[in-house]
Scaffold this active site. Structure first.
Site, short mmCIF file in Angstrom:
data_model
loop_
_atom_site.label_atom_id
_atom_site.label_comp_id
_atom_site.label_asym_id
_atom_site.label_seq_id
_atom_site.Cartn_x
_atom_site.Cartn_y
_atom_site.Cartn_z
CG ASP A 106 -2.28 0.69 0.79
OD1 ASP A 106 -2.18 1.54 0.46
OD2 ASP A 106 -3.18 0.09 1.29
CD1 TRP A 141 -4.12 30.75 -15.56
CD2 TRP A 141 -2.88 29.37 -13.73
NE1 TRP A 141 -2.31 29.99 -16.34
CE2 TRP A 141 -1.88 29.38 -15.43
CE3 TRP A 141 -2.66 29.40 -13.22
CZ2 TRP A 141 -0.99 29.72 -14.83
CZ3 TRP A 141 -1.33 28.39 -12.80
CH2 TRP A 141 -0.54 28.75 -13.88
CG HIS A 180 9.70 31.25 -19.02
ND1 HIS A 180 10.66 30.57 -19.12
CD2 HIS A 180 8.56 30.88 -19.25
CE1 HIS A 180 9.74 29.25 -18.98
NE2 HIS A 180 8.38 29.71 -18.58
CE LYS A 233 11.19 12.31 -20.23
NZ LYS A 233 11.96 11.51 -19.69
NE ARG A 257 -3.39 34.26 -21.72
CZ ARG A 257 -2.90 33.83 -20.86
NH1 ARG A 257 -1.40 33.89 -20.76
NH2 ARG A 257 -3.15 33.08 -20.21
C1 HEM Z 1 9.97 23.78 -24.52
C2 HEM Z 1 9.75 23.59 -23.54
C3 HEM Z 1 9.24 25.11 -23.37
C4 HEM Z 1 9.37 26.13 -23.04
C5 HEM Z 1 10.56 26.83 -24.34
C6 HEM Z 1 8.02 27.29 -22.26
C7 HEM Z 1 8.48 28.49 -22.97
C8 HEM Z 1 7.69 29.17 -22.16
C9 HEM Z 1 7.76 30.90 -22.12
C10 HEM Z 1 8.68 31.65 -22.37
C11 HEM Z 1 6.18 31.57 -22.19
C12 HEM Z 1 5.39 32.92 -21.49
C13 HEM Z 1 4.54 32.95 -22.40
C14 HEM Z 1 4.58 34.58 -22.29
O1 HEM Z 1 3.50 34.64 -21.42
O2 HEM Z 1 4.64 35.37 -23.21
C15 HEM Z 1 5.12 29.81 -21.34
C16 HEM Z 1 4.19 29.88 -20.91
C17 HEM Z 1 3.56 28.92 -21.02
N1 HEM Z 1 3.62 27.90 -20.82
FE1 HEM Z 1 5.09 26.50 -21.61
N2 HEM Z 1 7.80 26.56 -21.89
C18 HEM Z 1 7.76 24.74 -22.60
C19 HEM Z 1 7.32 23.54 -21.80
C20 HEM Z 1 5.67 24.37 -21.21
C21 HEM Z 1 5.23 22.86 -20.63
C22 HEM Z 1 5.69 21.01 -20.80
C23 HEM Z 1 4.00 23.30 -19.87
C24 HEM Z 1 3.21 22.55 -19.23
C25 HEM Z 1 2.63 21.23 -18.87
C26 HEM Z 1 3.88 24.63 -20.28
C27 HEM Z 1 3.02 25.63 -20.03
C28 HEM Z 1 2.69 26.86 -20.25
C29 HEM Z 1 1.90 27.93 -19.69
C30 HEM Z 1 0.22 27.22 -18.94
C31 HEM Z 1 2.46 28.77 -19.91
C32 HEM Z 1 0.63 30.09 -19.51
C33 HEM Z 1 0.56 30.75 -18.15
C34 HEM Z 1 0.41 32.44 -18.66
O3 HEM Z 1 1.04 33.06 -18.34
O4 HEM Z 1 -0.56 31.35 -18.19
N3 HEM Z 1 5.09 25.00 -21.25
N4 HEM Z 1 5.84 28.87 -21.48
CU LIG Z 2 7.43 28.50 -17.72
#
Ligand code: HEM
Ligand SMILES: [Cu+2]
Lengths: 186, 527
Positions: B107, B143, B304, B333, B452
Site C-alpha cells: 500500500d 488563474w 520567461h 526524451k 488573450r
Molecule cells: C520546451 C519547453 C517549453 C518552453 C521553452 C516554454 C516556454 C514558455 C514561455 C516563454 C512562456 C511565456 C510566454 C508569455 O507569456 O509570453 C510559456 C507560457 C506557458 N507555458 Fe510553456 N514552455 C515549455 C513547456 C511547457 C510545458 C511542458 C508546460 C505545461 C505542461 C507549459 C505550460 C505553460 C503555461 C501554462 C504557460 C502560460 C501561463 C500563463 O501565462 O497563463 N509550458 N511557456
Molecule cells: Cu514557464
C-alpha cells in the site's frame, strides 16, 4: 520504521523551509533590486554633494507625473523637459494640489529610465523621500527636487526620464468601495 | 505525527467494506486512487463546461451570451479547476493506483494521511465553486491572480479563493510526502533506484517539485490575504511594496508547476511506447537524467513569463538561454521515444494512439514554447492567443492525453475488463481532431495580435475564432463518449488476462486482473 519518521520529518522541514523562503523572497527582492538598481528607484544618496564637480556634458532630463487610480489631486512637474549639465547641481519642483474637500496624505514613488542611469542620479532633496505629503482641502504646494547627475554617467545615455506616481495613502485597500467593509485597510 | 505514521489498517485482511463508508474511511491505495480519478473526471467536466461558455461567447465578435464580468469569472475558474482540480488530482490518482503495485509494496506508506489528502480536495473545490454565488461573484483575475487585480481590485470572494488554494496546497503536499516515503521506504527487495519503472521515477521527482513549490504558492496567497485584510503592502506600491514582486513569487511556483503537470505524463508515455513497440525502452538512464535536469532547470527560468515587465537586458538574456536549455533534455526524451519505436513491431491500440499523439503534439507545444522564449519575439507574442495556443498544446494533447492514455492502458488491470476498442478509437479520433481544430487556429490569431482574456475581439479575428469554438464543442462533447466508455468497462466487457498487453513489463502485470484489493502483502521476488 525509524527511517520513515526521519524522511517525514525532513520533508516537513523542507515544506516549512520553503514557506518561510517565500517570505524571505520579499526582502531578498528589495536587496537584489537595490544592488543591481533594476527597479529604477532612486534612493537618498549619502554623499551626493561629492558628485558636484566640474560641469560635464549636456543631457536632457524629462519629468513625468502619474496619478494612481483613485487619486484625485492635481500633480504635475513644473518643467517637463530641460537640458542640464552633468556634475552640476540642478533644482526643480513638482506642483501638487489637493482638489478634494478633505485632508489627504499622498505617497510618491519614483522610477528612472533607463534603469542603468539610476546609480548616477544623486538626489540631495526629494519629496519622494518623505513618508507622506499632507495637504489640507484645496491646499497647493511646490515639492522640491535637488539633484546632480554624476559625470560618470555612461556615454550612451543622453536622455533620462524621471517618473513620479502619487498614491492616496488611505485609499489603497478601498478602491472597490461598493464591496463590503472587508476591504477597508487598517 | 503518530497517527500519521500509523501503518496497519483495520481492514488489512478483508475485502472492502460496503457502501458509502468504504469510500469515506478507506485507506486502501486502490480505493483512494479511484476516488482521485473520479474526482478529477468530475472537475474535468465542470472546467470543460466553463471552457465551452468561454468559447460560446467567442464564437462571434461582440457580446452575445454572458456579461464581461461573468466571462472573467469563467476564465479564472476554468484555469484553476483544470490545473488544480483535473490534471493534478488525476496524476495523484494514478500514483495511488500504480506506484505501490509497480514497486511491489502492499500500500502507500501513510494510508490515513492518504485518505485525508483526498477528502479535503472536494471541500476545497466546493469552497472555490461556491464563490460563484457570493456577493461580487467568483474570482475574476485569471488563474495567475496577479496583484493588485487580486488584492486591491478583487471581489470579496477572494478570501475564500485563498482559503481553497491553501487546502489544495495542503492536499498536494501530503500527497507528495506520501509518494516519497512510499518510494524511498517500501520498494520490494531488488528494486534499486535505477531499476524503478519510469512512472515511479517521474512521480518521485514530481513529488519533490511539489514539496519545493506548493509552500511558495501558499506564501503568495498568504501575502495577498495580509494585503487585503491586515493592511500590509507586500504588493502595494503606495505602501512601499511592488506588484512585480508578486509575479516573481507566483512564477517561482508557476513554472515548476507546469513541469509537475508534465513529468508524470513522460513516465506514462514511456511505459506505453515500450509496451506497444514490443521493445525495451531506449535509453532508460538518460530518461531519468533528463527528468532530473528538467526539474532542476525549472527553478531558474520563471521570469520567461515576465519578459515584458521591464527587466534589465542581462536578466532577459539569462532567462531566455536558461529556458532554451530545457529544450535539450526535453528533446532527449522525444528522441528516446522515437528510438524505442524504431524497428519495433508496433500496434496501435488506443493507449498507443494517445501516446503517439502526445509525442507529436507535445513537441509542437514545445516548439511554440521555444518561440515565446525568444525575448524580442515574446514582446509581440506575450499575452496574445499565441501563448494560449502554446500552453494548451502542452497541457491538453500533452498532460490530458497522457491521462487518457493511462486510463485506457491500465483500466483492464483496474476493472478486469477490456474497454471497447472500437469506441476507444472513435474517442481518440474525435479528441485528436477536436483538440487541433480548437487550438491550432489560436496560433494564427495570436500571431495576428489578438490579446488573450477579453470577451470580445476585432472583426478580423472572427473566422478563426469560429473554427476554434467549433473544435472546442467537438472536443468537449467527445468526452461524454469517454465517460460512457469508462462506465461500460467498469460494468463489464471482455475479460482481461493478468498480462493484459502482450509482453507488458512491470510488476503490475504479474497480479491478476482485476487487481485484488490487497496486492504484494508479501514482497515479490525480483530477478
Ligand atoms: C520546451 C519547453 C517549453 C518552453 C521553452 C516554454 C516556454 C514558455 C514561455 C516563454 C512562456 C511565456 C510566454 C508569455 O507569456 O509570453 C510559456 C507560457 C506557458 N507555458 Fe510553456 N514552455 C515549455 C513547456 C511547457 C510545458 C511542458 C508546460 C505545461 C505542461 C507549459 C505550460 C505553460 C503555461 C501554462 C504557460 C502560460 C501561463 C500563463 O501565462 O497563463 N509550458 N511557456
Ligand atoms: Cu514557464
Amino acid at each position: 520504521m525509524g527511517n520513515k519518521k526521519k524522511i517525514i520529518l525532513k520533508l516537513s522541514g523542507a515544506v516549512l523551509g520553503m514557506y518561510l523562503f517565500s517570505f524571505l523572497l520579499v526582502p531578498l527582492y528589495d536587496v537584489f533590486c537595490d544592488i543591481t538598481g533594476i527597479n529604477g528607484k532612486v534612493t537618498q544618496t549619502k554623499n551626493a554633494e561629492s558628485s558636484i564637480t566640474v560641469e560635464g556634458r549636456e543631457i536632457s532630463i524629462q519629468f513625468i507625473s502619474h496619478n494612481n487610480e483613485g487619486m484625485p489631486w492635481e500633480f504635475k512637474p513644473s518643467e517637463r523637459v530641460s537640458k542640464i549639465k552633468t556634475g552640476a547641481m540642478y533644482e526643480t519642483s513638482f506642483y501638487a494640489k489637493n482638489t478634494t474637500n478633505k485632508m489627504m496624505t499622498a505617497v510618491a514613488v519614483n522610477s528612472v529610465a533607463p534603469s542603468n542611469a539610476k546609480d548616477f542620479i544623486k538626489k540631495i532633496e526629494c519629496f519622494c523621500f518623505q513618508g507622506g505629503i499632507d495637504l489640507m482641502p484645496g491646499e497647493e504646494i511646490l515639492l522640491p527636487i535637488k539633484m546632480v547627475v554624476d559625470n560618470e554617467l555612461p556615454k550612451n545615455i543622453k536622455n533620462i526620464v524621471l517618473s513620479y506616481t502619487i498614491f492616496d495613502s488611505n485609499l489603497e485597500h478601498n478602491i472597490t468601495t461598493d464591496h463590503d467593509s472587508d476591504h477597508v485597510g487598517s | 505525527m503518530s497517527a500519521v505514521v500509523e501503518n496497519h489498517h483495520d481492514d488489512h485482511h478483508h475485502g472492502p467494506a460496503k457502501g458509502l463508508k468504504r469510500w469515506l474511511y478507506t485507506t486502501n491505495h486502490k480505493d483512494i486512487g479511484t476516488l482521485y480519478l473520479w474526482f478529477s473526471f468530475a472537475m474535468f467536466l465542470i472546467g470543460g463546461v466553463m471552457a465551452l461558455v468561454i468559447r460560446a461567447e467567442l464564437f462571434q465578435p461582440g457580446m452575445q451570451i454572458v456579461e464581461p464580468e461573468f466571462y472573467n469569472q469563467m476564465l479564472t475558474l476554468h484555469g484553476l479547476i483544470m490545473v488544480f482540480g483535473a490534471v493534478m488530482p488525476a496524476f495523484v490518482g494514478l500514483a495511488n493506483w500504480l506506484v505501490p503495485m509497480m514497486i511491489g509494496a502492499p500500500d502507500m506508506a501513510l494510508p490515513r494521511m492518504n485518505n485525508l489528502s483526498f477528502w479535503i480536495l472536494p471541500f476545497a473545490f466546493f469552497v472555490l465553486l461556491s464563490s460563484l454565488f457570493m456577493d461580487g461573484g467568483a474570482p475574476n483575475f485569471g488563474w495567475t491572480f496577479y496583484a493588485p487585480l487580486s488584492t486591491t481590485y478583487a471581489p470579496p470572494s477572494t478570501t475564500f479563493f485563498i482559503f481553497s488554494v491553501h487546502i489544495m496546497g495542503a492536499s498536494s503536499i501530503m500527497g507528495s510526502i506520501n509518494v516519497i516515503v512510499t518510494i524511498m521506504n517500501m520498494r520490494a527487495p531488488g528494486i534499486t533506484l535505477m531499476k524503478m519503472p519510469l512512472f515511479v521515477w517521474a512521480w518521485l521527482i514530481t513529488a519533490y517539485l511539489l514539496i519545493a513549490v506548493m509552500p511558495v504558492l501558499a506564501g503568495a496567497v498568504t501575502m495577498m490575504l495580509m494585503d487585503i485584510h491586515f493592511g500590509t503592502s507586500f504588493f502595494n506600491a503606495a505602501g512601499g511594496g511592488d506588484p512585480v514582486l508578486f509575479q516573481h513569487i507566483f512564477w517561482f511556483f508557476g513554472h515548476p508547476e507546469v513541469y509537475i503537470m508534465i513529468l508524470p505524463a513522460f513516465g506514462i508515455v514511456s511505459h506505453i511506447v515500450e509496451t506497444f513497440s514490443r521493445k525495451q525502452l531506449f535509453g532508460y538512464s538518460s530518461m531519468v537524467w533528463a527528468m532530473l535536469s528538467i526539474a532542476i532547470l525549472s527553478f531558474v527560468v520563471w521570469a520567461h513569463h515576465m519578459f515584458t515587465v521591464g527587466m534589465p537586458l542581462a536578466a532577459e538574456l539569462f532567462f531566455m538561454w536558461a529556458t532554451m536549455l530545457i529544450a535539450v533534455p526535453t528533446g532527449v526524451k522525444v528522441f528516446n521515444w522515437v528510438a524505442t519505436m524504431f524497428k519495433g513491431s508496433i500496434t496501435f491500440e488506443v493507449p498507443m494512439l494517445f501516446a503517439c499523439a502526445f509525442i507529436v503534439l507535445f513537441t509542437l507545444g514545445g516548439f511554440s514554447g521555444l518561440m515565446v522564449a525568444i525575448v524580442p519575439a515574446d514582446f509581440q507574442y506575450h499575452d496574445t492567443y499565441f501563448v494560449v495556443a502554446h500552453f494548451h498544446y502542452v497541457l491538453v494533447p500533452g498532460s490530458v492525453f497522457s491521462i487518457m492514455a493511462a486510463v485506457y492502458f491500465w483500466i483492464p488491470k483496474w476493472t478486469g475488463n477490456m474497454y471497447d476498442e472500437r469506441l476507444g478509437r472513435l474517442h481518440f479520433w474525435l479528441s485528436f481532431i477536436g483538440v487541433n481544430v480548437t487550438f491550432f487556429p489560436q496560433h494564427f490569431i495570436g500571431l495576428a495580435g489578438m490579446p488573450r482574456r477579453y470577451p470580445d475581439y476585432a472583426l478580423q479575428f472572427a473566422d478563426w475564432n469560429m473554427v476554434s469554438s467549433v473544435g472546442a464543442f467537438l472536443f468537449g462533447f467527445s468526452q461524454i463518449l469517454f465517460l460512457f466508455i469508462v462506465l461500460k468497462t467498469v460494468m463489464g466487457g471482455k475479460k482481461a488476462t493478468s498480462e493484459v498487453w502482450e509482453g507488458a513489463r512491470g510488476l503490475e502485470w504479474t497480479v491478476e486482473s482485476p487487481a485484488p484489493y490487497h496486492t504484494f502483502t508479501v514482497p515479490p521476488k525480483i530477478n
